[in-house]
Motif scaffolding. Structure first.
Motif, PDB file in Angstrom:
ATOM      1  N   GLN A   1       9.202  25.946 -67.753  1.00  0.00           N
ATOM      2  CA  GLN A   1       8.120  24.968 -67.976  1.00  0.00           C
ATOM      3  C   GLN A   1       8.585  23.872 -68.929  1.00  0.00           C
ATOM      4  OE1 GLN A   1       4.100  26.644 -68.815  1.00  0.00           O
ATOM      5  NE2 GLN A   1       5.034  28.630 -68.377  1.00  0.00           N
ATOM      6  N   ALA A   2       9.265  24.281 -70.006  1.00  0.00           N
ATOM      7  CA  ALA A   2       9.746  23.300 -70.988  1.00  0.00           C
ATOM      8  C   ALA A   2      10.788  22.376 -70.368  1.00  0.00           C
ATOM      9  CB  ALA A   2      10.325  24.025 -72.206  1.00  0.00           C
ATOM     10  N   LEU A   3      11.644  22.923 -69.521  1.00  0.00           N
ATOM     11  CA  LEU A   3      12.658  22.118 -68.851  1.00  0.00           C
ATOM     12  C   LEU A   3      12.018  21.088 -67.930  1.00  0.00           C
ATOM     13  CD1 LEU A   3      15.545  21.410 -67.998  1.00  0.00           C
ATOM     14  CD2 LEU A   3      15.448  23.316 -66.370  1.00  0.00           C
ATOM     15  N   ASP A   4      11.008  21.504 -67.179  1.00  0.00           N
ATOM     16  CA  ASP A   4      10.316  20.586 -66.268  1.00  0.00           C
ATOM     17  C   ASP A   4       9.724  19.398 -67.033  1.00  0.00           C
ATOM     18  OD1 ASP A   4       9.027  19.897 -63.619  1.00  0.00           O
ATOM     19  OD2 ASP A   4       7.222  20.216 -64.830  1.00  0.00           O
ATOM     20  N   LEU A   5       9.082  19.685 -68.168  1.00  0.00           N
ATOM     21  CA  LEU A   5       8.500  18.611 -68.980  1.00  0.00           C
ATOM     22  C   LEU A   5       9.594  17.736 -69.600  1.00  0.00           C
ATOM     23  CD1 LEU A   5       5.609  20.534 -70.788  1.00  0.00           C
ATOM     24  CD2 LEU A   5       5.344  18.674 -69.143  1.00  0.00           C
ATOM     25  N   SER A   6      10.699  18.346 -70.041  1.00  0.00           N
ATOM     26  CA  SER A   6      11.798  17.595 -70.642  1.00  0.00           C
ATOM     27  C   SER A   6      12.366  16.580 -69.664  1.00  0.00           C
ATOM     28  CB  SER A   6      12.916  18.544 -71.096  1.00  0.00           C
ATOM     29  OG  SER A   6      12.442  19.467 -72.049  1.00  0.00           O
ATOM     30  N   LEU A   7      12.541  16.997 -68.406  1.00  0.00           N
ATOM     31  CA  LEU A   7      13.079  16.100 -67.388  1.00  0.00           C
ATOM     32  C   LEU A   7      12.049  15.052 -66.973  1.00  0.00           C
ATOM     33  CD1 LEU A   7      14.965  18.731 -65.200  1.00  0.00           C
ATOM     34  CD2 LEU A   7      15.978  17.068 -66.768  1.00  0.00           C
ATOM     35  N   ARG A   8      10.790  15.473 -66.856  1.00  0.00           N
ATOM     36  CA  ARG A   8       9.742  14.545 -66.409  1.00  0.00           C
ATOM     37  C   ARG A   8       9.535  13.412 -67.415  1.00  0.00           C
ATOM     38  NH1 ARG A   8       3.749  16.670 -65.795  1.00  0.00           N
ATOM     39  NH2 ARG A   8       4.907  18.606 -65.430  1.00  0.00           N
ATOM     40  N   TYR A   9       9.667  13.727 -68.709  1.00  0.00           N
ATOM     41  CA  TYR A   9       9.414  12.710 -69.733  1.00  0.00           C
ATOM     42  C   TYR A   9      10.705  12.211 -70.391  1.00  0.00           C
ATOM     43  CZ  TYR A   9       4.486  13.652 -69.175  1.00  0.00           C
ATOM     44  OH  TYR A   9       3.214  13.771 -68.646  1.00  0.00           O
ATOM     45  N   SER A  10      11.859  12.589 -69.843  1.00  0.00           N
ATOM     46  CA  SER A  10      13.170  12.113 -70.329  1.00  0.00           C
ATOM     47  C   SER A  10      13.366  12.384 -71.808  1.00  0.00           C
ATOM     48  CB  SER A  10      13.329  10.614 -70.036  1.00  0.00           C
ATOM     49  OG  SER A  10      13.321  10.381 -68.653  1.00  0.00           O
ATOM     50  N   PHE A  11      13.260  13.651 -72.187  1.00  0.00           N
ATOM     51  CA  PHE A  11      13.523  14.076 -73.554  1.00  0.00           C
ATOM     52  C   PHE A  11      14.829  14.868 -73.589  1.00  0.00           C
ATOM     53  CE2 PHE A  11       8.700  14.263 -74.363  1.00  0.00           C
ATOM     54  CZ  PHE A  11       8.697  13.079 -75.090  1.00  0.00           C
ATOM     55  N   VAL A  12      15.708  14.567 -74.549  1.00  0.00           N
ATOM     56  CA  VAL A  12      16.864  15.420 -74.791  1.00  0.00           C
ATOM     57  C   VAL A  12      16.415  16.561 -75.692  1.00  0.00           C
ATOM     58  CG1 VAL A  12      19.187  15.602 -75.756  1.00  0.00           C
ATOM     59  CG2 VAL A  12      18.518  13.537 -74.538  1.00  0.00           C
ATOM     60  N   THR A  13      16.276  17.739 -75.111  1.00  0.00           N
ATOM     61  CA  THR A  13      15.795  18.932 -75.808  1.00  0.00           C
ATOM     62  C   THR A  13      16.901  19.985 -75.766  1.00  0.00           C
ATOM     63  OG1 THR A  13      14.896  20.074 -73.885  1.00  0.00           O
ATOM     64  CG2 THR A  13      13.511  18.359 -74.887  1.00  0.00           C
ATOM     65  N   PRO A  14      16.702  21.167 -76.370  1.00  0.00           N
ATOM     66  CA  PRO A  14      17.725  22.217 -76.253  1.00  0.00           C
ATOM     67  C   PRO A  14      18.003  22.652 -74.813  1.00  0.00           C
ATOM     68  CG  PRO A  14      16.282  22.697 -78.097  1.00  0.00           C
ATOM     69  CD  PRO A  14      15.667  21.525 -77.379  1.00  0.00           C
ATOM     70  N   LEU A  15      17.165  22.234 -73.863  1.00  0.00           N
ATOM     71  CA  LEU A  15      17.359  22.628 -72.462  1.00  0.00           C
ATOM     72  C   LEU A  15      17.971  21.519 -71.619  1.00  0.00           C
ATOM     73  CD1 LEU A  15      13.926  24.422 -71.921  1.00  0.00           C
ATOM     74  CD2 LEU A  15      16.128  25.497 -72.427  1.00  0.00           C
ATOM     75  N   THR A  16      18.115  20.325 -72.180  1.00  0.00           N
ATOM     76  CA  THR A  16      18.659  19.196 -71.429  1.00  0.00           C
ATOM     77  C   THR A  16      19.821  18.572 -72.197  1.00  0.00           C
ATOM     78  OG1 THR A  16      17.024  17.716 -72.431  1.00  0.00           O
ATOM     79  CG2 THR A  16      16.482  18.628 -70.263  1.00  0.00           C
ATOM     80  N   SER A  17      20.583  17.755 -71.505  1.00  0.00           N
ATOM     81  CA  SER A  17      21.676  17.005 -72.122  1.00  0.00           C
ATOM     82  C   SER A  17      21.649  15.587 -71.589  1.00  0.00           C
ATOM     83  CB  SER A  17      23.033  17.638 -71.797  1.00  0.00           C
ATOM     84  OG  SER A  17      23.130  18.932 -72.337  1.00  0.00           O
TER      85      SER A  17
END
Length: 638
Positions: A552-568
């Motif tokens: 769920q956190a990854l989906d939101l990170s990608l949808r809102y373009s956030f660099v989080t611990p789950l994205t790069s």
């Protein structure tokens, strides 16, 4: 909260690579901060040179955009799922050069770093954006701008706009480098709901003296403020189908506390750590309220209870505890499990405590369990079973050889929080500061209730404890004309029923002035809050639930373009070079620092085992060796 700054570091002599423009533009709208850092750099040399862009940003911030513009061509950063980004990066880099763009630099900040080669007489523009929800602590929000350009900058500007519809209660600025000349470059304009702070020093004002081209701009620029609060049930704000509810009650009676301090006195606490712990505890004892009850448990490979029960915080008992604290010495192993279970036992058999009071355990340790139960998963299970939701557990990890992930999971599973205490000169102040944050609980068992048929995507809406000077924030999507909120928290003297009603159209009118608004800020605030809470829940969840929460956190990170611990973020540079921007977690801090210092994985493992073994007093020699090594890395964090 911590907002920050750009640090381009020209390495050539006489600043052949010159920063001729550096702007930090920040809009804070209802605690949600959107910062854009723009740096324009020119190569005045007659040959190509490397230009470096460095930004220190808050650990709790998410990068949302990055781009470089060289000779009219834009090179953007693309945010992807971490594994996919890593695969793309690995396939693009053939020479084995890997440079993580985001790394931990100190207790509050991460560093974004990218370098490019620019031709003679060419220019490059770097632009980085990030967003963060400011957290209220001890009655204020704080905006920290790290200023360290390392050279004079012709066009230097920090521009901060704050818009708080509730009204600005107080506003102040502070700086570690301000002089009388620089004060003239600072302007502050404020009305009921808006504030504008502009810091725009000239070249002459930036100079240390008229003869040398050295800059005064080296330190922290800080903005602190708080908002007015009138409605008892908090303030509701609405924009474009999303609402946010802020709740921070004022002037309520404080619950009595029953607190047990569980203090590590094992061999690795020798020296400055145990001295700073003693200093902090002596001051914390003076801050106990007369209605509080308290006790101490100290531990190495043996667990020692100061008293068999909790004592009221009378002057006599506090003096007796202070005498104990002054005798604390460090040696031996680390029985974390035995110490925590002993603390729960003391609370279980405690008698004569106030009927409406809050019981908490505060653990301070600097290492991993080496005596008693050593399996951290077993310890977590045993402690959670013993506490059984009745008490709050706060875990403080001293230094970087502590198993922070273990402490964090244990705290979050038991209604508390974890905090790392950094081995700097102010460690005692860090300990006192943490205690002050949790020293004044004023509400408990809070559940915010909203109409079921008119809201969706609700962020966390139930909270075990609320401390004076902090703030509860709930956000969600709404679908009604009228929005109702009600909740029944417990306070010291009685139960408390709070209700608030908001007219959607009226609330939306508040945000018509676009000068102070950055787009759909409440929707982005909602996504930011959701991601942070999902990641926190995942820490203490079972493996299957953990995967679902992270998805769920990854989906939101990608949808809102956030660099989080789950994205790069993959940054493509000229000549098809690529770099990878990752966001490290606290648990990765030690490895990040070791690798930043050129230590390979095998040696990292060896050192972690040395520090593990050195908990036993028979390993004193190994302990000293490892302490010397780790102290040599201290500058990495400062």
């Amino acid at each position: 909260s911590r907002l920050v700054q750009n640090n381009p570091l020209p390495s050539s002599s006489q600043h052949a690579v010159e920063i001729y423009s550096l702007h930090v533009d920040c809009k804070v709208t209802s605690r949600f901060a959107h910062t854009v850092i723009t740096s324009r750099i020119v190569n005045r040399a007659n040959e190509s040179r490397e230009a470096t862009f460095e930004v220190e940003l808050p650990k709790t911030a998410f990068i949302t955009n990055f781009s470089m513009s060289i000779d009219g061509e834009v090179y953007p950063g693309i945010i992807k799922e971490k594994a996919a980004a890593q695969n793309e990066y690995d396939s693009a880099v053939s020479q084995g050069q890997s440079a993580g763009l985001v790394k931990i630099t100190d207790r509050k900040l991460e560093q974004f770093h990218v370098s490019v080669s620019i031709a003679a007489a060419s220019k490059v523009t770097f632009q980085l954006s990030y967003e963060e929800l400011l957290k209220r602590q001890l009655g204020k929000y704080e905006l920290l701008i790290k200023v360290r350009p390392k050279q004079l900058v012709k066009h230097f500007q920090i521009d901060v706009h704050i818009f708080e519809p509730q009204g600005i209660h107080f506003l102040e600025t502070d700086s570690t480098f301000m002089t009388n000349e620089l004060t003239e470059a600072l302007t502050k304009v404020q009305n009921e709901t808006k504030a504008h702070i502009l810091f725009k020093p000239t070249l002459d004002q930036q100079k240390k003296n008229s003869e040398l081209d050295e800059t005064l701009l080296n330190g922290d620029f800080v903005v602190r403020y708080d908002v007015k609060r009138e409605a008892t049930a908090g303030d509701i704000q609405i924009v474009n189908g999303y609402f946010v509810h802020y709740f921070a009650p004022q002037e309520m009676p404080v619950f009595p506390k029953n607190v047990i301090f569980v203090i590590d006195r094992s061999g690795s606490m020798t020296g400055r750590k145990i001295e700073q712990t003693r200093d902090a505890l002596l001051k914390i004892l003076q801050d106990l309220r007369q209605e509080d009850h308290f006790s101490f448990i100290t531990f190495n490979n043996k667990v020692v209870e100061w008293k068999s029960s909790l004592l009221p915080a009378t002057e006599e008992n506090v003096a007796s505890a202070a005498a104990l604290v002054q005798t604390l010495t460090a040696r031996g192993g680390t029985d974390i499990s035995g110490a925590l279970l002993a603390a729960v036992g003391v609370l279980e058999k405690a008698e004569g405590l106030p009927e409406r009071s809050i019981s908490m355990i505060i653990l301070l340790t600097d290492g991993q369990p080496t005596s008693g139960e050593k399996n951290v998963e077993v310890i977590q299970e045993k402690v959670q079973e013993a506490i059984n939701g009745k008490y709050a557990l706060f875990c403080l990890g001293f230094g970087f050889d502590v198993s922070y992930k273990f402490l964090e999971k244990m705290a979050l599973s038991n209604g508390g929080i974890a905090r790392r205490i950094y081995e700097n000169a102010d460690a005692a102040l860090q300990l006192q500061g943490f205690y002050q944050e949790v020293a004044t609980p004023i509400l408990m068992q809070i559940e915010m209730q909203y109409p079921e048929n008119s809201v969706e995507g609700l962020t966390k809406n139930n909270f075990k404890l609320f401390f004076e000077g902090s703030e509860i924030i709930v956000a969600e999507v709404y679908g009604a004309v009228l929005l109702m909120v009600s909740f029944l928290p417990l306070q010291h003297t009685s139960n408390l029923t709070l209700k608030e009603e908001a007219n959607v159209k009226e609330k939306e009118q508040v945000f018509q002035n676009q000068k102070y608004i950055f787009g759909n800020f409440i929707e982005r605030l909602w996504a930011y809050l959701n991601i942070q809470q999902l990641l926190e829940e995942a820490i203490s969840a079972q493996e299957e639930d953990q995967k679902a929460l992270e998805a769920q956190a990854l989906d939101l990170s990608l949808r809102y373009s956030f660099v989080t611990p789950l994205t790069s973020m993959v940054v493509t540079k000229p000549q098809q070079q690529e770099e990878l921007a990752n966001k490290p977690t606290e648990a990765e801090s030690l490895k990040v620092v070791l690798q930043a210092s050129g230590v390979n994985d095998a040696f990292c493992f060896f050192l972690s085992r040395v520090k593990h073994l050195s908990k036993d007093s028979t390993q004193e020699c190994l302990l000293r060796m490892s302490q010397v090594f780790f102290s040599s890395l201290e500058t990495v964090f400062i």
